[in-house]
Design a protein around this motif. Structure first.
Motif, PDB file in Angstrom:
ATOM      1  N   CYS A 265       0.847  -1.186   0.000  1.00 51.07           N
ATOM      2  CA  CYS A 265       0.000   0.000   0.000  1.00 51.07           C
ATOM      3  C   CYS A 265       0.889   1.244   0.000  1.00 51.07           C
ATOM      4  O   CYS A 265       2.105   1.163   0.111  1.00 51.07           O
ATOM      5  CB  CYS A 265      -0.900  -0.008   1.229  1.00 51.07           C
ATOM      6  SG  CYS A 265       0.022  -0.099   2.772  1.00 51.07           S
TER       7      CYS A 265
ATOM      8  N   CYS B  92      -0.735  -4.100   6.949  1.00 51.98           N
ATOM      9  CA  CYS B  92      -0.522  -2.681   7.225  1.00 51.98           C
ATOM     10  C   CYS B  92      -1.484  -2.275   8.331  1.00 51.98           C
ATOM     11  O   CYS B  92      -2.694  -2.470   8.217  1.00 51.98           O
ATOM     12  CB  CYS B  92      -0.757  -1.833   5.983  1.00 51.98           C
ATOM     13  SG  CYS B  92      -0.685  -0.068   6.337  1.00 51.98           S
TER      14      CYS B  92
ATOM     15  N   CYS C  34      -3.990   0.806   6.914  1.00 49.41           N
ATOM     16  CA  CYS C  34      -5.094   0.618   5.963  1.00 49.41           C
ATOM     17  C   CYS C  34      -5.570  -0.836   5.892  1.00 49.41           C
ATOM     18  O   CYS C  34      -6.562  -1.129   5.237  1.00 49.41           O
ATOM     19  CB  CYS C  34      -4.681   1.085   4.570  1.00 49.41           C
ATOM     20  SG  CYS C  34      -3.488  -0.003   3.767  1.00 49.41           S
TER      21      CYS C  34
END
Ligand SMILES: [Zn+2]
Length: 189
Positions: free
Chosen positions: A109, A148, A151
């Motif tokens: 990401c 992550c 997110c």
């Protein structure tokens, strides 16, 4: 090689046995995980059979199904595990792993590092952490399920040195010569 044909045969058998013992001792993390999964699968299938069609054994059947799903996942058979597991959330977990495994290893990401100071040391903190170690049939090896914390993005890939394993308190970031911490570790302090 010297000695009679019998002696030579005995010697080569001895060597073959020694090599087999040696390779058992040197089983990789992947071989151990998949092997344990295969054993557990047998047990789970046995338990499941015994609970089939028996009234009042719903709980046992449920347990055997989740056990079977877990054993399949240990062998990297996530699609099957997602079919078998009685819990909806757990089925989604296995489906998500199957997707994460197929992603290119370098896909991540856009979430950037956080900067922080600790004892006058500038820290570069990656938001990604190792959620689990899993067997990936795509990599044919145990890889890290990397999440992550910002997110929720997942990828399953070999761990790069920059990303921390759970238990490492400090590690050096790639090239930057700066210690890095994962967010959860910092937050847990
Ligand atoms: Zn992210």
């Amino acid at each position: 090689m010297v000695g009679s044909p019998e002696q030579q045969k005995a010697e080569s058998e001895r060597q073959a046995q020694a090599m087999a013992a040696h390779s058992r001792a040197r089983m990789t993390e992947a071989e151990r995980l998949v092997g344990r999964g295969a054993l557990l699968e047998q047990t789970a299938r046995g338990n499941l059979e015994q609970s089939f069609g028996v009234k009042g054994k719903e709980e046992e059947r449920r347990l055997a199904k989740s056990q079977l799903a877990e054993s399949l996942a240990m062998q990297g058979r996530y699609a099957e595990a997602a079919e078998v597991h009685p819990d909806k959330e757990q089925r989604k977990y296995y489906r998500d792993i199957a997707v994460a495994i197929e992603k290119p290893d370098d896909e991540k990401c856009d979430c950037g590092d956080r900067r922080a100071k600790m004892n006058d040391t500038e820290l570069s903190i990656t938001p990604r952490f190792e959620r689990a170690r899993i067997f990936s049939p795509v990599h044919n090896d145990v890889v890290s399920l990397v999440e992550c914390s910002k997110c929720g993005h997942w990828n399953a890939r070999p761990l790069r040195s920059r990303l921390l394993k759970h238990n490492d308190a400090l590690a050096m970031s790639e090239g930057a010569k700066k210690p890095v911490l994962s967010d959860p570790q910092v937050l847990n302090r």
